[in-house]
Design an enzyme around this catalytic site. Structure first.
Site, mmCIF file in Angstrom:
data_model
loop_
_atom_site.group_PDB
_atom_site.id
_atom_site.type_symbol
_atom_site.label_atom_id
_atom_site.label_comp_id
_atom_site.label_asym_id
_atom_site.label_seq_id
_atom_site.Cartn_x
_atom_site.Cartn_y
_atom_site.Cartn_z
ATOM 1 N N ASP A 78 -11.020 -7.280 -6.150
ATOM 2 C CA ASP A 78 -9.734 -7.821 -5.743
ATOM 3 C C ASP A 78 -9.751 -9.320 -6.068
ATOM 4 O O ASP A 78 -10.525 -10.083 -5.487
ATOM 5 C CB ASP A 78 -9.547 -7.592 -4.234
ATOM 6 C CG ASP A 78 -8.098 -7.397 -3.862
ATOM 7 O OD1 ASP A 78 -7.255 -8.140 -4.380
ATOM 8 O OD2 ASP A 78 -7.811 -6.514 -3.032
ATOM 9 N N ASP A 109 -4.272 -9.865 -6.526
ATOM 10 C CA ASP A 109 -3.473 -10.104 -5.333
ATOM 11 C C ASP A 109 -2.265 -10.988 -5.649
ATOM 12 O O ASP A 109 -2.397 -12.004 -6.337
ATOM 13 C CB ASP A 109 -4.359 -10.807 -4.294
ATOM 14 C CG ASP A 109 -3.763 -10.820 -2.908
ATOM 15 O OD1 ASP A 109 -3.489 -9.736 -2.378
ATOM 16 O OD2 ASP A 109 -3.587 -11.930 -2.350
ATOM 17 N N GLU A 159 -0.555 -6.991 -8.223
ATOM 18 C CA GLU A 159 0.322 -6.715 -7.095
ATOM 19 C C GLU A 159 1.565 -7.601 -7.208
ATOM 20 O O GLU A 159 1.444 -8.816 -7.334
ATOM 21 C CB GLU A 159 -0.402 -7.020 -5.778
ATOM 22 C CG GLU A 159 0.432 -6.663 -4.559
ATOM 23 C CD GLU A 159 0.029 -7.413 -3.298
ATOM 24 O OE1 GLU A 159 0.295 -6.896 -2.205
ATOM 25 O OE2 GLU A 159 -0.535 -8.519 -3.398
ATOM 26 N N HIS A 201 -3.824 -0.910 2.121
ATOM 27 C CA HIS A 201 -4.279 -1.566 3.347
ATOM 28 C C HIS A 201 -3.181 -2.396 4.013
ATOM 29 O O HIS A 201 -3.413 -2.954 5.084
ATOM 30 C CB HIS A 201 -5.475 -2.463 3.019
ATOM 31 C CG HIS A 201 -5.083 -3.585 2.113
ATOM 32 N ND1 HIS A 201 -4.686 -3.381 0.808
ATOM 33 C CD2 HIS A 201 -4.970 -4.919 2.318
ATOM 34 C CE1 HIS A 201 -4.358 -4.532 0.265
ATOM 35 N NE2 HIS A 201 -4.526 -5.489 1.167
ATOM 36 N N ASP A 202 -2.030 -2.548 3.375
ATOM 37 C CA ASP A 202 -0.903 -3.285 3.967
ATOM 38 C C ASP A 202 0.181 -2.339 4.482
ATOM 39 O O ASP A 202 1.167 -2.805 5.066
ATOM 40 C CB ASP A 202 -0.240 -4.196 2.923
ATOM 41 C CG ASP A 202 -1.138 -5.344 2.465
ATOM 42 O OD1 ASP A 202 -2.006 -5.778 3.249
ATOM 43 O OD2 ASP A 202 -0.952 -5.796 1.322
HETATM 44 O O1 TEU Z 1 -0.298 -8.819 0.145
HETATM 45 C C1 TEU Z 1 0.877 -9.490 -0.221
HETATM 46 C C2 TEU Z 1 1.951 -9.420 0.728
HETATM 47 O O2 TEU Z 1 2.968 -9.994 0.457
HETATM 48 C C3 TEU Z 1 1.739 -8.667 2.002
HETATM 49 O O3 TEU Z 1 1.188 -9.558 2.893
HETATM 50 C C4 TEU Z 1 3.006 -8.119 2.478
HETATM 51 O O4 TEU Z 1 4.029 -9.041 2.400
HETATM 52 C C5 TEU Z 1 2.949 -7.685 3.884
HETATM 53 O O5 TEU Z 1 1.879 -6.840 4.076
HETATM 54 C C6 TEU Z 1 4.215 -6.963 4.222
HETATM 55 O O6 TEU Z 1 4.517 -7.163 5.535
HETATM 56 C C7 TEU Z 1 -1.499 -9.252 -0.374
HETATM 57 C C8 TEU Z 1 -2.627 -8.468 0.261
HETATM 58 O O7 TEU Z 1 -2.517 -7.120 -0.122
HETATM 59 C C9 TEU Z 1 -2.597 -8.677 1.736
HETATM 60 O O8 TEU Z 1 -3.531 -7.898 2.416
HETATM 61 C C10 TEU Z 1 -2.857 -10.146 1.988
HETATM 62 O O9 TEU Z 1 -2.720 -10.424 3.351
HETATM 63 C C11 TEU Z 1 -1.890 -11.040 1.197
HETATM 64 O O10 TEU Z 1 -1.722 -10.634 -0.146
HETATM 65 C C12 TEU Z 1 -2.420 -12.447 1.154
HETATM 66 O O11 TEU Z 1 -3.536 -12.508 0.312
#
Ligand code: TEU
Ligand code: CA
Length: 550
Positions: A101, A203, A245, A319-320
């Site tokens: 990542d 990311d 992403e 994971h989000d």
């Molecule tokens: O996620 C990007 C992101 O925008 C998410 O935080 C999303 O907006 C949120 O989950 C929706 O409510 C990436 C990663 O996947 C995430 O785990 C990180 O927290 C984020 O970037 C910061 O690096």
């Protein structure tokens, strides 16, 4: 696309591991790299070709590793660089590549670059980050908000300027306009690539070219210049896969990222169908009722737009996001049926499928009842802010149980021992109490388990070229309860008709689809007449020597 020009990652299935929650080898309650190594045979048997590891680098873990303090060191809680090299080697023996990542929109505030940058305006690293003077009234430079709530600017009193952060204040944004910063990132990427990794998940790659003075966060004008430069400096000449992403990606911009002549990325993760289910004001904390027609419209648009160039990523969860079976299926009475149906619908689309850990055994959202049970920085911040703004506590908890990020972060459920067999100690976040029923050991003992179904789907992609290359044609697009499509390659087609409800649904079968369908995925052959009735969450699949091209 002809078979000879196919890339290896177009026939592979990816499995995402959230290291913190996968397998704990030493009883400290936190998953680790030796724990992952111990589960590689399980993953080989599942048939996957790639593991995407959420961040494993040194980090104060404000955002579970998405705040990196040292890009070239492994977080001690996860293991050592030797453990990592062993993971790469052991995975390779099993035909599995490792994706890291790459979190380069921001670092941790504990990264040495940032520590140096904030020590003085004259620091040689000052310009690696985004600093602005206070507004004339002493306030914030502008009103850009951060994703985790609150302003995207935090004042550094010692040097009198604000730093920019699109996430937590402890995640200062890097300044990609600085060529030295970019060169340092590329050096670091090459260092990992030379250790034998299979590529990167990138990311929030859509955010790197921010221009905050113009209010631009996502998709800055220089974005694709930077990605092309990154490609030239790191990826070119290596047979690796990359997935960026991008919460702002559209089918049109996906072609910029992944078009075959672009020299950028293999594919992007897009979130259109996720966001269309969120509330206008309260976002994901107040979900809208599930709208299948809207979901099909988005998926269909992406399938069609990337039919001949570019490439799709296919995923229900990560994971989000909440657990797929809880979000799109029925995690109670029809958990098994709906988890299998969702897997079938996704894995037979065109693109590279991603399985999020635990999805293959139908893990569900958590039934937390108190904010104390949550761990995620986003959930905890938003709880405070939304309650201040007037959202009732119970509404927030309901929303968090439905859409919060901790749903997917509870321990992987291996067996029915304490804490789901994840740890011999106390897990950093509670296991879902349903682990006594829903776990890998139980799934292995059941020949008709969700796990078996995933194994079949993943194997099918490797053996049937139609799954990789076939053209997508949607059917019954306006039907609110049924998702139906065919895929066609030359004179062969496959059919998917899925009931997304907990009721029997009777549909009129379009004339073109009537007739005999040979079995696929161990299902019975299907003879489709004028009408068909699907049981709750049933999915009909079949193969035929016919062509559907529109
Ligand atoms: O996620 C990007 C992101 O925008 C998410 O935080 C999303 O907006 C949120 O989950 C929706 O409510 C990436 C990663 O996947 C995430 O785990 C990180 O927290 C984020 O970037 C910061 O690096
Ligand atoms: Ca551990």
């Amino acid at each position: 696309m002809t078979q000879t020009s196919r890339h290896w990652w177009q026939s592979a299935t990816v499995y995402q591991i959230y290291p913190r929650s996968f397998a704990d080898s030493n009883g400290d309650g936190i998953g680790d790299i030796p724990g992952i190594i111990g589960k590689l045979d399980y993953l080989r048997d599942l048939g996957i070709g790639v593991i995407w590891l959420s961040p494993i680098c040194a980090s104060p873990m404000r955002d579970n590793g998405y705040d990196i303090a040292d890009y070239q060191a492994i977080a001690p809680m996860f293991g050592t660089l030797e453990d990592f090299d062993r993971l790469v080697a052991e995975a390779k023996v099993r035909g599995i590549g490792i994706l890291l990542d790459l979190v380069v929109n921001h670092t941790s505030d504990q990264h040495r670059w940032f520590l140096d940058a904030r020590s003085s305006r004259d620091s040689r690293y000052r310009d690696y980050y985004v600093w602005r003077d206070p507004a004339p009234d002493g306030g914030l430079p502008n009103d850009i908000q951060s994703t985790f709530g609150g302003p995207a600017w935090t004042l550094d009193p010692a040097t009198g300027q604000y730093w920019f952060h699109q996430f937590a204040p402890e995640q200062p944004d890097l300044n990609w306009a600085n060529p030295e910063l970019r060169a340092d990132i590329y050096r670091m990427m090459n260092w990992w690539l030379e250790r034998g990794i299979a590529g990167f998940r990138m990311d929030v790659i859509n955010l790197i070219a921010k221009e905050p003075d113009r209010g631009i966060t996502a998709d800055g004008p220089k974005l694709h210049d930077y990605i092309q430069e990154m490609h030239r400096e790191t990826l070119a000449g290596r047979d690796v896969m990359t997935v960026g992403e991008s919460w702002s990606a559209t089918p049109a911009t996906a072609l910029l990222y992944s078009g075959r002549d672009r020299a950028e990325l293999s594919m992007v993760f897009q979130f259109e169908q996720v966001m269309q289910q969120w509330h206008e004001t309260w976002g994901k904390w107040q979900p809208k009722p599930f709208d299948l027609v809207a979901l099909k419209r988005v998926i269909g648009r992406w399938q069609t737009a990337l039919a001949d160039d570019g490439w799709n990523s296919l995923f229900w969860g990560n994971h989000d996001l909440p657990r797929a079976v809880s979000k799109y299926g029925d995690d109670k009475r029809y958990r098994v049926e709906s988890a299998k149906m969702l897997a079938t619908v996704l894995h037979l689309l065109k693109g590279t499928p991603y399985v999020y850990q635990g999805e293959e055994i139908g893990m569900t959202n958590v039934p937390f009842s108190s904010i104390e049970q949550y761990r995620d920085i986003e959930t905890l911040n938003m709880h405070r802010l939304h309650l201040e703004a007037g959202l009732p506590e119970t509404d927030f908890i309901t929303g968090a149980n439905e859409n919060g990020r901790d749903n997917s972060r509870t321990p992987m459920q291996w067996n029915d021992a304490a804490h789901a067999g994840f740890t011999a100690g106390t897990p950093w976040i509670e296991a879902n109490p349903n682990y006594e029923r829903i776990n890998v050991a139980a799934a292995k003992a059941d020949p008709e388990s969700i796990l078996t179904h995933y194994r079949r789907l993943i194997a099918l992609r490797r053996t049937l070229p139609l799954v990789i290359d076939g053209r997508y044609t949607p059917w019954l697009e306006a039907h609110p309860e049924v998702f139906a499509y065919t895929r066609t390659l030359d004179t062969q087609s496959l059919l998917v008709i899925a009931n997304f409800t907990a009721r029997d649904v009777t549909i009129d079968i379009p004339a073109a689809l009537r007739g005999d369908w040979q079995p696929l995925l161990d299902a019975a052959p299907a003879l489709l007449r004028e009408r068909a009735t699907l049981a709750p969450f049933e999915v009909i699949t079949g193969l035929a020597d016919r062509s559907f091209q529109f």
